[in-house]
Write an enzyme that holds these catalytic residues in place. Structure first.
Site, PDB file in Angstrom:
ATOM      1  N   HIS A   5      13.358  35.462 -86.847  1.00 50.04           N
ATOM      2  CA  HIS A   5      14.026  35.743 -85.652  1.00 50.04           C
ATOM      3  C   HIS A   5      13.756  34.844 -84.732  1.00 50.04           C
ATOM      4  O   HIS A   5      14.436  34.866 -83.388  1.00 50.04           O
ATOM      5  CB  HIS A   5      13.699  37.125 -85.230  1.00 50.04           C
ATOM      6  CG  HIS A   5      14.050  38.254 -86.626  1.00 50.04           C
ATOM      7  ND1 HIS A   5      12.649  38.669 -87.110  1.00 50.04           N
ATOM      8  CD2 HIS A   5      15.229  38.632 -86.793  1.00 50.04           C
ATOM      9  CE1 HIS A   5      13.440  39.531 -87.957  1.00 50.04           C
ATOM     10  NE2 HIS A   5      14.669  39.380 -87.993  1.00 50.04           N
ATOM     11  N   GLY A  21      15.623  42.610 -71.399  1.00 52.19           N
ATOM     12  CA  GLY A  21      16.467  43.078 -72.665  1.00 52.19           C
ATOM     13  C   GLY A  21      17.507  42.196 -73.021  1.00 52.19           C
ATOM     14  O   GLY A  21      17.662  41.557 -74.221  1.00 52.19           O
ATOM     15  N   ARG A  25      19.839  37.377 -69.112  1.00 51.53           N
ATOM     16  CA  ARG A  25      18.827  37.769 -68.287  1.00 51.53           C
ATOM     17  C   ARG A  25      17.715  36.412 -68.173  1.00 51.53           C
ATOM     18  O   ARG A  25      17.006  35.923 -67.253  1.00 51.53           O
ATOM     19  CB  ARG A  25      18.333  38.973 -68.115  1.00 51.53           C
ATOM     20  CG  ARG A  25      19.069  39.974 -67.371  1.00 51.53           C
ATOM     21  CD  ARG A  25      18.964  39.957 -65.878  1.00 51.53           C
ATOM     22  NE  ARG A  25      19.620  40.861 -65.059  1.00 51.53           N
ATOM     23  CZ  ARG A  25      19.782  41.100 -64.052  1.00 51.53           C
ATOM     24  NH1 ARG A  25      19.492  40.095 -63.127  1.00 51.53           N
ATOM     25  NH2 ARG A  25      20.609  42.196 -63.454  1.00 51.53           N
ATOM     26  N   ARG A  44      20.374  34.300 -83.382  1.00 50.39           N
ATOM     27  CA  ARG A  44      21.095  35.301 -82.726  1.00 50.39           C
ATOM     28  C   ARG A  44      21.654  35.439 -81.338  1.00 50.39           C
ATOM     29  O   ARG A  44      21.589  36.332 -80.598  1.00 50.39           O
ATOM     30  CB  ARG A  44      20.461  36.899 -83.203  1.00 50.39           C
ATOM     31  CG  ARG A  44      20.364  37.103 -84.390  1.00 50.39           C
ATOM     32  CD  ARG A  44      19.845  38.241 -84.889  1.00 50.39           C
ATOM     33  NE  ARG A  44      19.671  38.738 -86.146  1.00 50.39           N
ATOM     34  CZ  ARG A  44      20.119  39.683 -86.892  1.00 50.39           C
ATOM     35  NH1 ARG A  44      20.642  40.501 -86.112  1.00 50.39           N
ATOM     36  NH2 ARG A  44      20.131  39.666 -88.211  1.00 50.39           N
ATOM     37  N   ARG A  88       7.314  43.185 -70.080  1.00 54.40           N
ATOM     38  CA  ARG A  88       8.771  43.439 -70.052  1.00 54.40           C
ATOM     39  C   ARG A  88       9.201  43.567 -68.481  1.00 54.40           C
ATOM     40  O   ARG A  88       8.500  44.242 -67.907  1.00 54.40           O
ATOM     41  CB  ARG A  88       8.792  44.939 -70.906  1.00 54.40           C
ATOM     42  CG  ARG A  88      10.170  45.354 -70.680  1.00 54.40           C
ATOM     43  CD  ARG A  88      10.627  46.568 -71.903  1.00 54.40           C
ATOM     44  NE  ARG A  88      11.255  47.629 -71.240  1.00 54.40           N
ATOM     45  CZ  ARG A  88      12.702  47.496 -70.767  1.00 54.40           C
ATOM     46  NH1 ARG A  88      13.219  46.498 -71.018  1.00 54.40           N
ATOM     47  NH2 ARG A  88      13.169  48.548 -70.322  1.00 54.40           N
ATOM     48  N   VAL A  89      10.247  43.169 -68.424  1.00 56.28           N
ATOM     49  CA  VAL A  89      10.892  43.187 -67.256  1.00 56.28           C
ATOM     50  C   VAL A  89      12.485  43.853 -67.330  1.00 56.28           C
ATOM     51  O   VAL A  89      13.123  43.189 -67.821  1.00 56.28           O
ATOM     52  CB  VAL A  89      10.907  41.778 -66.433  1.00 56.28           C
ATOM     53  CG1 VAL A  89       9.730  41.214 -65.721  1.00 56.28           C
ATOM     54  CG2 VAL A  89      11.752  40.766 -67.222  1.00 56.28           C
ATOM     55  N   GLY A  90      12.579  44.838 -67.109  1.00 60.23           N
ATOM     56  CA  GLY A  90      13.619  45.672 -67.353  1.00 60.23           C
ATOM     57  C   GLY A  90      14.208  46.788 -66.305  1.00 60.23           C
ATOM     58  O   GLY A  90      13.706  46.521 -64.940  1.00 60.23           O
ATOM     59  N   SER A  91      15.056  47.759 -66.691  1.00 62.38           N
ATOM     60  CA  SER A  91      15.494  48.623 -65.945  1.00 62.38           C
ATOM     61  C   SER A  91      15.361  50.034 -66.628  1.00 62.38           C
ATOM     62  O   SER A  91      15.382  50.030 -67.813  1.00 62.38           O
ATOM     63  CB  SER A  91      17.113  48.401 -65.445  1.00 62.38           C
ATOM     64  OG  SER A  91      17.892  48.619 -66.795  1.00 62.38           O
ATOM     65  N   ASP A 180      13.251  54.397 -70.294  1.00 61.59           N
ATOM     66  CA  ASP A 180      13.788  53.242 -70.821  1.00 61.59           C
ATOM     67  C   ASP A 180      13.956  53.137 -72.212  1.00 61.59           C
ATOM     68  O   ASP A 180      14.049  54.455 -72.728  1.00 61.59           O
ATOM     69  CB  ASP A 180      12.881  52.085 -70.339  1.00 61.59           C
ATOM     70  CG  ASP A 180      11.726  51.663 -71.283  1.00 61.59           C
ATOM     71  OD1 ASP A 180      11.220  52.869 -71.888  1.00 61.59           O
ATOM     72  OD2 ASP A 180      11.136  50.516 -71.425  1.00 61.59           O
ATOM     73  N   MET A 181      14.005  52.181 -73.100  1.00 63.43           N
ATOM     74  CA  MET A 181      14.118  52.244 -74.471  1.00 63.43           C
ATOM     75  C   MET A 181      13.173  51.427 -75.203  1.00 63.43           C
ATOM     76  O   MET A 181      13.522  51.273 -76.330  1.00 63.43           O
ATOM     77  CB  MET A 181      15.634  51.901 -74.745  1.00 63.43           C
ATOM     78  CG  MET A 181      16.537  52.856 -74.062  1.00 63.43           C
ATOM     79  SD  MET A 181      18.205  52.847 -74.727  1.00 63.43           S
ATOM     80  CE  MET A 181      18.313  53.464 -76.290  1.00 63.43           C
ATOM     81  N   GLU A 182      12.045  50.775 -74.507  1.00 65.61           N
ATOM     82  CA  GLU A 182      11.406  49.788 -75.197  1.00 65.61           C
ATOM     83  C   GLU A 182       9.836  49.940 -75.007  1.00 65.61           C
ATOM     84  O   GLU A 182       9.006  49.667 -75.907  1.00 65.61           O
ATOM     85  CB  GLU A 182      11.635  48.423 -74.635  1.00 65.61           C
ATOM     86  CG  GLU A 182      13.194  48.049 -75.292  1.00 65.61           C
ATOM     87  CD  GLU A 182      14.373  48.480 -74.380  1.00 65.61           C
ATOM     88  OE1 GLU A 182      13.779  48.954 -73.281  1.00 65.61           O
ATOM     89  OE2 GLU A 182      15.567  48.360 -74.713  1.00 65.61           O
ATOM     90  N   SER A 204      17.662  51.477 -61.645  1.00 59.20           N
ATOM     91  CA  SER A 204      19.153  51.206 -61.624  1.00 59.20           C
ATOM     92  C   SER A 204      19.853  52.243 -61.441  1.00 59.20           C
ATOM     93  O   SER A 204      21.102  52.138 -61.187  1.00 59.20           O
ATOM     94  CB  SER A 204      19.646  50.441 -62.976  1.00 59.20           C
ATOM     95  OG  SER A 204      19.171  51.234 -64.138  1.00 59.20           O
ATOM     96  N   ASP A 205      19.253  53.481 -62.123  1.00 62.77           N
ATOM     97  CA  ASP A 205      20.057  54.638 -61.723  1.00 62.77           C
ATOM     98  C   ASP A 205      19.192  55.826 -61.821  1.00 62.77           C
ATOM     99  O   ASP A 205      18.186  55.855 -61.957  1.00 62.77           O
ATOM    100  CB  ASP A 205      21.297  55.207 -62.927  1.00 62.77           C
ATOM    101  CG  ASP A 205      20.710  54.782 -64.102  1.00 62.77           C
ATOM    102  OD1 ASP A 205      20.589  53.561 -64.599  1.00 62.77           O
ATOM    103  OD2 ASP A 205      20.536  55.579 -64.925  1.00 62.77           O
ATOM    104  N   ARG A 218      21.389  45.794 -57.550  1.00 60.38           N
ATOM    105  CA  ARG A 218      20.890  45.459 -58.621  1.00 60.38           C
ATOM    106  C   ARG A 218      20.324  44.179 -58.475  1.00 60.38           C
ATOM    107  O   ARG A 218      19.085  44.015 -59.081  1.00 60.38           O
ATOM    108  CB  ARG A 218      21.912  45.493 -59.748  1.00 60.38           C
ATOM    109  CG  ARG A 218      21.580  46.221 -60.942  1.00 60.38           C
ATOM    110  CD  ARG A 218      22.969  46.237 -61.660  1.00 60.38           C
ATOM    111  NE  ARG A 218      23.270  47.581 -62.305  1.00 60.38           N
ATOM    112  CZ  ARG A 218      22.445  48.243 -63.346  1.00 60.38           C
ATOM    113  NH1 ARG A 218      21.919  47.180 -64.097  1.00 60.38           N
ATOM    114  NH2 ARG A 218      22.967  49.298 -63.784  1.00 60.38           N
TER     115      ARG A 218
HETATM  116  N1  HPA Z   1      18.335  55.573 -70.275  1.00 63.25           N
HETATM  117  C1  HPA Z   1      17.556  54.547 -71.076  1.00 63.25           C
HETATM  118  N2  HPA Z   1      17.509  53.504 -70.439  1.00 63.25           N
HETATM  119  C2  HPA Z   1      17.793  52.950 -69.313  1.00 63.25           C
HETATM  120  C3  HPA Z   1      18.684  54.106 -68.615  1.00 63.25           C
HETATM  121  C4  HPA Z   1      18.934  55.345 -69.172  1.00 63.25           C
HETATM  122  O1  HPA Z   1      19.536  56.329 -68.458  1.00 63.25           O
HETATM  123  N3  HPA Z   1      18.838  53.362 -67.385  1.00 63.25           N
HETATM  124  C5  HPA Z   1      18.433  52.153 -67.443  1.00 63.25           C
HETATM  125  N4  HPA Z   1      17.770  51.742 -68.486  1.00 63.25           N
END
Ligand code: HPA
Length: 235
Positions: A5, A21, A25, A44, A88-91, A180-182, A204-205, A218
């Site tokens: 990869h 992610g 970015r 990819r 990791r730099v995310g939201s 988050d998801m990671e 972010s929310d 943002r």
């Molecule tokens: N769920 C998961 N990951 C996220 C979310 C969320 O609501 N907002 C930003 N990253």
């Protein structure tokens, strides 16, 4: 040697890799925050760059969405490219009532509904935690830069569209700051391969209050997180 990869040359990555992610970015960070950044991998379209920040070698690479995707890239970076620190730099979406939009969250620990860390650990609970030195450095930098920072537990969800709305209230009650998801996946890979990891997130929310940042907010919030993260990468 290239991996399935990553098609970078040996030695192409710095010891520290910042990972958003979104690969675009990664490109934005390389073009706007690093000096002399060069594209080192593009399998990819998961772009990775190496350049310098304040004269020190730093890399940035996308990791995609979700634990399976980020686990692949982080595993190969550490195992095949000798990377020592992954940031990791995310939201994230906040769940705790007193977390505000624009806050920066340092994920000290990461709970999850994913089974990856149980798979690694004979089905036992594994406390997925960040590296203390990276965390201490990031929190110090955030304070120095007057960025509103929160430190604590996050939840790395497998499902972005969760059918179980009440789970977010349970997270709030247990003191989990955000979703988050990671993070839990990256901490598990780092633990398995004896490397250091940290996750830094912008809010972010707010999932429970149904609030979201405007695109200007943002960007401002992302830039604040990036200066904290880059100073952490070189210190
Ligand atoms: N769920 C998961 N990951 C996220 C979310 C969320 O609501 N907002 C930003 N990253």
């Amino acid at each position: 040697m290239a991996t399935p990869h990553i098609n970078a040359a040996d030695g192409a990555f710095a010891e520290t890799v910042l990972m958003p992610g979104d690969p675009l970015r990664a490109q934005y960070i390389a073009e706007n925050f690093l000096e002399n950044a060069e594209l080192v991998t593009d399998v990819r379209n998961m772009f990775g760059y190496t350049g310098t920040y304040k004269g020190k070698k730093v890399s940035v690479m996308g990791h995609g969405m979700g634990i399976p995707s980020c686990s692949i890239y982080v595993h190969e970076l550490i195992k095949d490219y000798g990377v020592k620190n992954v940031i990791r730099v995310g939201s994230c979406g906040a769940v705790k009532d007193d977390v505000k939009l624009m806050d920066v969250i340092v994920a000290q620990g990461a709970s999850t509904d994913s089974k990856v860390n149980r798979t690694r650990f004979a089905d036992h609970d594994f406390a997925a935690i960040c590296d203390f030195h990276l965390m201490e450095t990031a929190v110090g930098e955030a304070r120095k830069q007057n960025v509103s920072v929160r430190v604590g537990n996050v939840f790395s969800a497998d499902l972005f569209y969760s059918p179980e709305a009440d789970l977010f209230n349970k997270m709030d009650k247990l003191g989990i700051l955000a979703v988050d998801m990671e993070a839990a996946g990256i901490y598990g890979v780092a633990a398995e391969l004896n490397a250091r990891a940290l996750t830094i997130l912008t809010v972010s929310d707010h999932i429970i209050r149904g609030e979201a940042l405007s695109s200007d907010e943002r960007q401002k919030s992302f830039n604040e997180m990036m200066t904290v993260s880059l100073e952490t990468a070189i210190n």
